[in-house]
Design an enzyme around this catalytic site. Structure first.
Site, short mmCIF file in Angstrom:
data_model
loop_
_atom_site.label_atom_id
_atom_site.label_comp_id
_atom_site.label_asym_id
_atom_site.label_seq_id
_atom_site.Cartn_x
_atom_site.Cartn_y
_atom_site.Cartn_z
N ASP A 154 0.80 -1.12 -0.12
CA ASP A 154 0.48 -0.30 -0.29
C ASP A 154 0.90 1.52 -0.09
O ASP A 154 1.51 1.97 1.06
CB ASP A 154 -0.21 0.16 0.84
N GLU A 190 -2.46 11.05 0.67
CA GLU A 190 -4.06 10.04 0.34
C GLU A 190 -4.27 9.24 1.71
O GLU A 190 -4.60 9.04 2.39
CB GLU A 190 -3.26 9.15 -0.85
N GLU A 191 -3.03 8.95 2.60
CA GLU A 191 -3.24 7.86 3.66
C GLU A 191 -3.93 8.90 5.10
O GLU A 191 -4.00 9.03 6.30
CB GLU A 191 -1.79 7.40 4.27
#
Length: 417
Positions: A154, A190-191
């Site tokens: 990820d 994004e995280e």
């Protein structure tokens, strides 16, 4: 002959706890190698390049907020392969202490500096903490080689597979005449807040020309399945005000921690919204604080929640659930609660009618919602979310190689649709 391709800079724009038990979703399985690995007798010609690229990405720490090193690596990597590269600088989150610059990496096959892309291929280059060094189970990689490290799944697995897929299509001539119809976008943040994709979405009109995407392919760990949709999300900060007093006489005060605890239990026992496709809405109590001493009735208590929304619509579904949550807590005490529920979104539907792909739905959030526009949305990637964010994050090389082939299929499908 290698074309000398400049790097353009786009700066702001310049030139350019407690948790309700989760019902399993359809198709969800325990961590395993879901994707059928390519046999070594038929190892793809790009195996060495894929392993090298993935290794370089994972070896660079890029925890959210500190993505510039991996971004600079991608600039050099793509420019060396005749891509036009543009950097899209985000405004600093703290102007008084800006730190290293943060930027998205935008690229397409050169030499055209003013493309008209129809397909966007995107993933994120930030990771969650802590950094975990790269490791590999075999010195001489095979399809069964296990590659570990933070971001190996990820989402640097998707980044490496997407780049390799596009390079393979270019080398084979399968998109001849359409080379600059595909644009790569690797975003930061994004995280955490999704600020990289949101910034690109808000400012892409300043590109020359402004892209009119017909499809966007997002890379996230989906176990090699094409995702038909994912849950929405919002966060909520809750403050309870009570009345302090001596703990020996609790009836003379009001315990803020007790009121908050009772409210949270009521929320966890309530169906805030469910659907056949996405299961039930879940609430994670990530933070709970209150009180000043064991013998003092707490005057203040706070909690921070992350709510995974299982109902729609995409714009507004989160508000429906937030209102239900607040009503449930106020039924415990009408006056004690204050709510600060941040903007989020309801369930996100994706396109998944592509021949040759198994399909699923997932519980986690992505950047799909943050890219505005009327385009087809595909969500796919190698690896399983069950090891992402954990100490054992790892992926099989065979899964990465199959993802390369699947990204090629999705790019071709999007170009032909």
């Amino acid at each position: 002959m290698r074309v000398s391709v400049p790097v353009f800079l786009l700066g702001s724009f310049r030139v350019l706890g407690l948790e309700l038990q989760q019902q399993p979703l359809r198709g969800a399985q325990a961590p395993s190698s879901i994707i059928s690995p390519a046999s070594d007798s038929n190892a793809p010609t790009y195996r060495g390049d894929l392993v090298s690229l993935h290794k370089s990405l994972v070896e660079i720490s890029s925890i959210s907020g500190n993505e510039s090193d991996v971004g600079n690596f991608l600039v050099n990597y793509l420019e060396a392969r005749d891509f036009v590269v543009q950097l899209e600088f985000l405004p600093p989150t703290n102007p008084s202490n800006p730190g290293k610059p943060r930027f998205n990496v935008l690229a397409w096959p050169g030499p055209n500096r003013h493309p008209s892309p129809k397909v966007l291929v995107s993933s994120h280059i930030d990771t969650v903490p802590p950094f975990i060094p790269y490791s590999r189970s075999d010195e001489n990689p095979t399809a069964d080689t296990v590659i570990a490290g933070r971001g190996s799944v990820d989402a640097k697995g998707s980044v490496a597979a997407q780049i390799t897929a596009l390079l393979s299509l270019l080398e084979s001539g399968r998109i001849a005449g359409k080379e600059d119809s595909v644009m790569l976008l690797f975003v930061v943040g994004e995280e955490t807040s999704g600020d990289g994709m949101r910034f690109f979405s808000e400012t892409r009109g300043q590109l020359d020309p402004s892209p009119d995407f017909k499809a966007a392919i997002f890379g996230e760990p989906t176990e090699g399945r094409l995702v038909c949709g994912h849950k929405g999300i919002f966060t909520c900060n809750i403050t309870v005000t009570g009345h302090a007093g001596h703990s020996g006489y609790p009836w003379l005060g009001k315990s803020a921690t007790e009121v908050l605890a009772r409210g949270l239990v009521s929320v966890l026992d309530t169906d805030l919204g469910s659907s056949e496709e996405f299961g039930n809405t879940t609430v994670n109590v990530g933070l709970f604080e209150g009180g000043v001493a064991a013998n003092v009735i707490p005057e203040k208590a706070t909690a921070r929640l992350a709510v995974r929304v299982a109902v729609g619509p995409e714009i507004g579904g989160e508000k429906i659930v937030a209102e239900r949550l607040q009503d449930v807590m106020r039924s415990v005490d009408e006056d004690a609660f204050e709510f600060d529920c941040n903007n989020g979104y309801g369930v996100v539907k994706c396109d998944c009618d592509v021949e040759g792909f198994e399909t699923t739905t997932v519980n986690y959030g992505t950047d799909v919602h943050h890219l505005a526009g009327n385009h087809a949305r595909y969500l796919y990637g190698p690896g399983t979310i069950f090891v992402a964010h954990g100490p054992d994050e790892a992926i099989k090389l065979g899964d990465l190689e199959t993802a390369v082939e699947d990204f090629k299929k999705l790019i071709l499908h999007a170009l032909e649709s």
